[in-house]
Design a protein around this motif. Structure first.
Motif, short mmCIF file in Angstrom:
data_model
loop_
_atom_site.label_atom_id
_atom_site.label_comp_id
_atom_site.label_asym_id
_atom_site.label_seq_id
_atom_site.Cartn_x
_atom_site.Cartn_y
_atom_site.Cartn_z
N SER A 152 38.70 31.12 38.41
CA SER A 152 38.02 31.96 37.43
C SER A 152 37.12 32.97 38.12
O SER A 152 37.02 34.13 37.67
CB SER A 152 37.20 31.09 36.47
N LYS A 153 36.46 32.56 39.19
CA LYS A 153 35.63 33.51 39.95
C LYS A 153 36.47 34.69 40.43
O LYS A 153 36.04 35.86 40.34
CB LYS A 153 34.98 32.81 41.14
N GLY A 154 37.65 34.41 40.93
CA GLY A 154 38.53 35.47 41.37
C GLY A 154 38.98 36.38 40.24
O GLY A 154 39.07 37.60 40.39
N GLU A 155 39.27 35.80 39.07
CA GLU A 155 39.69 36.59 37.92
C GLU A 155 38.53 37.48 37.42
O GLU A 155 38.74 38.62 37.02
CB GLU A 155 40.16 35.66 36.79
N ALA B 45 36.08 38.64 39.24
CA ALA B 45 35.94 39.73 40.22
C ALA B 45 37.03 40.78 40.04
O ALA B 45 36.77 41.99 40.11
CB ALA B 45 35.97 39.16 41.63
N ARG B 46 38.26 40.32 39.78
CA ARG B 46 39.39 41.24 39.69
C ARG B 46 39.33 42.09 38.43
O ARG B 46 39.60 43.29 38.47
CB ARG B 46 40.71 40.45 39.73
N HIS B 47 38.96 41.48 37.29
CA HIS B 47 39.03 42.18 36.02
C HIS B 47 37.71 42.85 35.61
O HIS B 47 37.73 43.85 34.89
CB HIS B 47 39.46 41.22 34.90
N GLY C 168 34.84 43.03 37.97
CA GLY C 168 34.16 43.60 39.12
C GLY C 168 32.91 42.86 39.55
O GLY C 168 32.23 43.28 40.49
N LYS D 207 31.38 40.07 41.58
CA LYS D 207 31.86 39.27 42.71
C LYS D 207 30.87 38.21 43.16
O LYS D 207 31.08 37.56 44.17
CB LYS D 207 32.18 40.21 43.88
N TYR E 25 48.44 29.29 32.51
CA TYR E 25 47.19 30.00 32.83
C TYR E 25 46.01 29.29 32.18
O TYR E 25 46.00 29.09 30.96
CB TYR E 25 47.27 31.44 32.33
#
Length: 223
Positions: free
Chosen positions: A7-10, A12-14, A16, A18, A130
């Protein structure tokens, strides 16, 4: 604050952001839960959770119908509110099965009935594509029920070695074979469950609460 590295990565990706802190959720491990096979376990496959398209409930029903040809006393219990959009008629899928009488779909059961299902189940099936975390496979594991999950990044992160995995490309026959192995092969079940204690140790509400308080105090102090 978020509950998994995935979820942290999602986030950051969606979005911004981080700097999210990962604090895993807790799992109730009360004394009446069992880590092994109990005398009242049956050849039951259990799913618990809201019914979304991404959780492949239709595929689970179809795979179970194949399994039921080979495991004569097998049952499938599905518990969860249908939240598919556009709506999927899961009961229609069930009625089209050759073994429809061995498949039960309920939108809700009370806590006592749910606890009974966990005590009786031998496999917990969660074929979700997912999730941000995915709580119910871990709750099943805490009740001594080995989870069968789709091989995704979040499932690997949360369940680790304490789950049986099937590929996203798995056919209904592949899913049925994996279910059959866990239902009929106690060694396969125990191979999953023996990792349960180490995996579940990561999910403690006391640790989650303390870590959350620390973040909130840090944020308040920063102001």
């Amino acid at each position: 604050i978020t509950d998994s590295e995935f979820s942290k990565g999602e986030i950051a990706r969606h979005i911004g952001i981080k700097t999210a802190r990962v604090i895993p959720l807790g799992i109730d491990r009360s004394d009446d839960r069992s880590s092994g096979r109990s005398d009242d376990r049956s050849a039951m496959v259990l799913f618990v959770g809201s019914l979304f398209q991404r959780r492949r409930i239709d595929r689970l029903i179809e795979a179970f119908d194949l399994l039921a040809e080979r495991v004569k006393n097998a049952q499938l219990e599905i518990v969860g509110e249908n939240r598919t959009q556009p709506p999927i008629d899961f009961d229609l899928i069930r009625r089209r099965c050759r073994h429809a009488d061995r498949i039960t779909i309920r939108s809700y059961v009370d806590d006592s009935a749910l606890a009974s299902l966990y005590r009786r189940a031998s496999v917990f099936a969660f074929l979700s594509e997912y999730e941000g975390f995915g709580l119910t496979p871990l709750e099943a594991l805490a009740d001594g029920v080995p989870p069968l999950v789709l091989d995704t990044a979040i499932a690997r992160e949360t369940c680790g070695a304490a789950a049986r995995y099937v590929a996203s490309s798995a056919s209904n026959a592949d899913i049925a074979t994996a279910l059959e192995d866990l239902l009929t092969n106690d060694a396969a079940r125990q191979d999953v469950l023996r990792h349960g204690r180490d995996v579940l140790a990561r999910y403690d509400w006391n640790l989650a609460a303390a870590a959350t308080l620390s973040v909130l105090e840090e944020a308040a102090g920063g102001r």
